[in-house]
Motif scaffolding. Structure first.
Motif, PDB file in Angstrom:
ATOM      1  N   ARG A 131       6.621   7.040   0.999  1.00 44.99           N
ATOM      2  CA  ARG A 131       5.174   7.126   0.903  1.00 44.99           C
ATOM      3  C   ARG A 131       4.442   6.050   1.669  1.00 44.99           C
ATOM      4  O   ARG A 131       3.225   6.062   1.737  1.00 44.99           O
ATOM      5  N   LEU A 132       5.163   5.110   2.188  1.00 44.81           N
ATOM      6  CA  LEU A 132       4.469   3.964   2.761  1.00 44.81           C
ATOM      7  C   LEU A 132       4.221   4.156   4.242  1.00 44.81           C
ATOM      8  O   LEU A 132       5.149   4.225   5.032  1.00 44.81           O
ATOM      9  N   ASP A 142      -0.193   6.959  -4.009  1.00 46.96           N
ATOM     10  CA  ASP A 142       0.418   7.258  -5.291  1.00 46.96           C
ATOM     11  C   ASP A 142      -0.606   7.736  -6.309  1.00 46.96           C
ATOM     12  O   ASP A 142      -0.384   7.643  -7.502  1.00 46.96           O
ATOM     13  N   TYR A 158      -3.545   6.443  -6.817  1.00 48.29           N
ATOM     14  CA  TYR A 158      -4.522   5.410  -7.124  1.00 48.29           C
ATOM     15  C   TYR A 158      -5.365   5.134  -5.888  1.00 48.29           C
ATOM     16  O   TYR A 158      -4.889   5.250  -4.767  1.00 48.29           O
ATOM     17  N   TYR A 184       0.823  -1.198   0.000  1.00 46.75           N
ATOM     18  CA  TYR A 184       0.000   0.000   0.000  1.00 46.75           C
ATOM     19  C   TYR A 184       0.863   1.257   0.000  1.00 46.75           C
ATOM     20  O   TYR A 184       1.868   1.353   0.673  1.00 46.75           O
ATOM     21  N   ARG A 185       0.486   2.195  -0.811  1.00 44.60           N
ATOM     22  CA  ARG A 185       1.200   3.458  -0.862  1.00 44.60           C
ATOM     23  C   ARG A 185       0.250   4.528  -1.384  1.00 44.60           C
ATOM     24  O   ARG A 185      -0.736   4.233  -2.056  1.00 44.60           O
TER      25      ARG A 185
END
Lengths: 280, 338
Positions: free
Chosen positions: B294-295, B220, B222, B217-218
Motif C-alpha cells: 500500500r505504500l 488505509d 484514514y 504514509y499508507r
C-alpha cells in the motif's frame, strides 16, 4: 529455545517474512538512542548471527533495535508495521516475540524494497503466549540493519488505535502518565525489562493530595503488567465514591539499563462497547 | 530564568480547515457513544518536570502560548508546578474563548486567572510574571508591565477561531534554579473526545525529526495529515527566515513583504492523500513502481514543496506531527511526532 516457533512465509502478509534460526535473548549493548522518547537504539553485539545483511549496515557492526509491546487479545486485529525512518530506505532484519516470562516464542525475518513498509498480523506469532490479566501479549524486539521504526495497529469493534514503541525509562528518565480513575476505565501498564539483570521500578500514584507508592521487581527479560486500580485499590477505596478523578502514575527506576513502559486504557461504554487508548 | 521549550498542537473538534467535510454528526457506522457534539473536545496539558539527579520539589514555572497563522491567540503563565511531580490543566479553563463559538463578548483574550485546574496541583496564574518573561522587560516602578505585542484584531482572531481546527501550542518550563536541567521533562497533550482520547508527547523544541512522513504514509482508510508547527522563535532567524516566511505567506494566502515574525507561530496542515495522490494499491505513477502493498513511493512535492527534503520548513524550530483522522467521524485517532 526449543519452543520457538519459526514463522513461515505464508503466515505473514508481507511475502519476504521467512523462517529464522533461533537466537538468544537481547544481550546487545546500546550505543546510541535513535529516539528521544522510545526504546529504540543502535547496538553492538547482537544481530551478528545469521544476519546475511550485516555488511550493509549503515554503521559497521551495529544493528538497530526497537522494542515494542504487542497485544493480540482481546483486540480483534493487531498488525505490526515496520517502516524505514529515512525516505526510500529498505528494511532488512528480524523480529522476535517473547512471552511475559521472557521466553522467545516466535520469530521471523523481514525485508522490504526501498521505500516500502512491512506489515505483519501478529496474532499467530503470539499463539504460545499465555493469557495474562485478560491479555495475550508479548514483548517484540525488532532488529534491523538500518534505522527503522514500528507501530502496532490494534482494532476493536469500535475503532483502531496505533501503539508506538515502548516508552523508555531509566535512572535519569522517570515517566508519569495520566490516567482517569472511574468505573468505566481500566488501565494496564506493561513494564518490559529487556535486560539480563533484575530491575525494580517504583510506582507512585498521584491522586488528589495522596501519593501512595509501591515497588515492583522486574526479573530479567520479563514483562510485568500492572493495573493501578488493583495496585492501589486500598487507597482508591478510601477515597470513597467518585465519578471521575484525574490521576497520574509515576514510574521510576534506579536501573541504569533502560526499561520500556506502555499504557493500555480500556474504556467501557454503557452498551458494553470497549474503546482502547495508548500514549504516543 | 532558565527555560526549555516544547511544541505541540491540538484539534478543537471536527470541521474548520479540514475542508468542510466534517460535521458534528456521526456516521451511521459509528456507534453513538454519548451522542454529543464533537466540537466539544476537551484538551488537557500534562506536565512532568524532571531534572537529572535532583529530587527536591523545586518550583517550576510554565508558560503557554496558543497561536495560528502567525498570530498569538492567547498566552498564560503559571506557577505551582513542582519538580518531579506530574500535574496538568484543562485548556478550556485557561483559554475559555478558544473553546466556544466566537461572539463579540468572548473575543477579548482572557487575561484572568483560570477558573480551575485539572490535576493534582493548583497552578496559579502569574500574568505579570509571564509578561515580564515574555517581554524581557523589567516592571516599572509603579508595577505596571508594558505589553509587547497586542493580541490580534478581534475580527482576525474571530476568523482564525472560526476557520482553524488546529491551533499550535508553545509550552515553556522554566526555573530560577540555575543548575536544574529540565530537558528530560515531558509535556503530554491529551485530546478528549466523548468517544475516545488521543494522547501524545509534545516535541522538544531542539529535537530534530527522526522520520520522514512518507515512510509512514499508507492508504488505509484514514486521512493522514502532516501538521507542522512553527512556534515563536524570538529573534529573527539567521538562516531559513526567508523560506519560512514564504511558507507562512502561503498559509495566510497573502502577498507582499514578509518578516521573520510571520514565519513564527504558524501551523501548517497538509493532507498526504492530496500531496502524494490517492493511488490504488500497487499503482504505478510516473514510471515508478509504487508498492506491492500500500505504500507509494514519494513523489515530487506539488503544493509548494515546503515539506520536502532540504526545505527550510524542516528547520529545528518546526515540530512535525503525523495525524491520522478517522474517515467516518473525521476525528483523529493517532498523533505521532516525527
Amino acid at each position: 529455545m526449543g519452543a520457538v516457533r519459526k514463522q513461515s512465509a505464508r503466515d505473514a502478509i508481507f511475502s519476504s517474512a521467512s523462517p529464522l534460526t533461533s537466537r538468544g535473548f537481547v544481550g546487545a549493548s546500546q550505543v546510541s538512542w535513535t529516539s528521544g522518547e522510545h526504546l529504540a537504539f543502535w547496538a553492538r553485539g547482537d544481530g551478528d548471527e545469521g544476519n546475511d545483511d550485516d555488511e550493509s549496515s549503515e554503521l559497521e557492526g551495529l544493528s538497530h533495535h526497537v522494542h515494542l509491546w504487542t497485544i493480540a487479545e482481546p483486540l480483534e486485529r493487531s498488525i505490526l508495521r515496520v517502516y524505514p525512518t529515512q525516505r526510500g530506505a529498505d528494511i532488512s532484519g528480524y523480529i522476535r516475540f517473547f512471552n511475559p516470562r521472557g521466553v522467545c516464542v516466535s520469530e521471523c525475518t523481514i525485508a522490504s524494497r526501498p521505500g516500502q513498509l512491512v506489515q505483519i498480523p501478529i496474532s499467530s506469532f503470539l499463539d504460545e503466549c499465555e493469557t495474562d490479566s485478560g491479555l495475550r501479549h508479548a514483548h517484540a524486539e525488532l532488529v534491523t540493519t538500518k534505522q527503522c521504526s514500528a507501530e502496532l495497529e490494534m482494532s476493536s469493534r469500535t475503532r483502531s488505535l496505533f501503539m508506538p514503541a515502548l516508552h523508555r525509562i531509566d535512572d535519569r528518565e522517570p515517566r508519569a502518565l495520566p490516567i482517569v480513575l472511574s468505573g468505566s476505565y481500566q488501565h494496564v501498564f506493561a513494564i518490559v525489562n529487556p535486560n539480563d539483570i533484575q530491575c525494580s521500578v517504583k510506582c507512585r500514584l498521584y491522586v488528589g493530595s495522596r501519593t501512595p507508592e509501591e515497588v515492583c521487581l522486574l526479573p530479567p527479560r520479563m514483562t510485568v503488567l500492572l493495573s493501578p486500580e488493583v495496585l492501589f485499590g486500598g487507597v482508591l477505596r478510601e477515597l470513597g465514591e467518585f465519578e471521575e478523578l484525574q490521576a497520574y502514575l509515576r514510574i521510576s527506576t534506579r536501573s541504569s539499563k533502560a526499561l520500556g513502559i506502555q499504557m493500555l486504557e480500556e474504556r467501557t461504554f454503557g452498551g458494553g462497547e470497549k474503546v482502547y487508548g495508548v500514549v504516543a | 530564568m532558565n527555560k526549555w521549550s516544547w511544541t505541540a498542537f491540538f484539534m478543537r473538534g471536527v470541521g474548520g480547515s479540514l475542508g468542510g467535510q466534517a460535521s458534528g454528526s456521526q456516521s451511521p457506522s459509528s456507534p453513538n457513544l454519548g451522542g454529543v457534539n464533537f466540537n466539544g473536545a476537551k484538551v488537557y496539558l500534562h506536565f512532568f518536570p524532571v531534572a537529572n539527579g535532583v529530587s527536591a520539589p523545586y518550583p517550576i514555572h510554565a508558560f503557554i502560548e496558543i497561536f495560528c497563522r502567525g498570530q498569538l491567540l492567547a498566552r498564560q503563565g503559571f506557577e505551582g508546578l513542582r519538580l518531579n511531580q506530574p500535574d496538568g490543566l484543562d485548556l478550556a479553563d485557561v483559554f475559555p474563548d478558544l473553546f466556544r463559538n466566537p461572539t463579540p463578548s468572548s473575543i477579548p483574550a482572557s487575561r484572568e486567572a483560570p477558573t480551575s485546574v485539572y490535576g493534582a496541583g493548583k497552578p496559579v496564574t502569574t500574568t505579570e510574571e509571564f509578561s515580564r518573561y515574555a517581554t524581557g522587560e523589567q516592571p516599572s516602578s509603579s508595577g505596571q508591565v508594558a505589553e509587547r505585542k497586542p493580541f490580534p484584531r478581534l475580527l482576525e482572531k474571530d476568523e482564525i477561531l472560526r476557520t482553524e481546527r488546529e491551533l499550535g501550542i508553545s509550552i515553556e518550563l522554566a526555573t530560577t534554579q540555575p543548575r536544574l536541567d529540565l530537558s528530560r521533562s515531558r509535556v503530554l497533550v491529551e485530546v478528549c473526545y466523548p468517544s475516545h482520547r488521543v494522547r501524545y508527547h509534545a516535541a522538544r523544541a531542539s529535537e530534530k525529526s527522526s522520520s520522514h512522513e512518507i515512510s509512514l504514509y499508507r492508504h488505509d482508510g484514514y486521512e493522514t495529515r502532516l501538521v507542522e508547527v512553527s512556534p515563536f522563535c524570538g529573534e529573527p532567524q539567521a538562516e531559513g527566515a526567508s523560506a519560512l516566511s514564504d511558507v507562512s505567506r502561503d498559509v495566510r494566502g497573502e502577498s507582499g513583504p514578509s518578516t521573520s515574525r510571520q514565519a513564527s507561530r504558524t501551523l501548517r496542515s497538509v493532507s498526504l492523500e492530496k500531496r502524494h495522490g490517492n493511488l490504488p494499491s500497487g499503482a504505478i505513477r510516473d514510471g515508478e513502481f509504487l508498492s506491492a502493498g500500500r505504500l507509494p513511493k514519494a513523489l515530487p512535492d506539488d503544493d509548494g514543496g515546503a515539506v520536502g527534503e532540504g526545505s527550510a520548513y524542516q528547520q529545528e524550530q518546526v515540530a512535525r506531527f503525523l495525524v491520522q483522522y478517522e474517515a467516518t467521524s473525521s476525528l483523529p485517532v493517532s498523533v505521532r511526532c516525527l
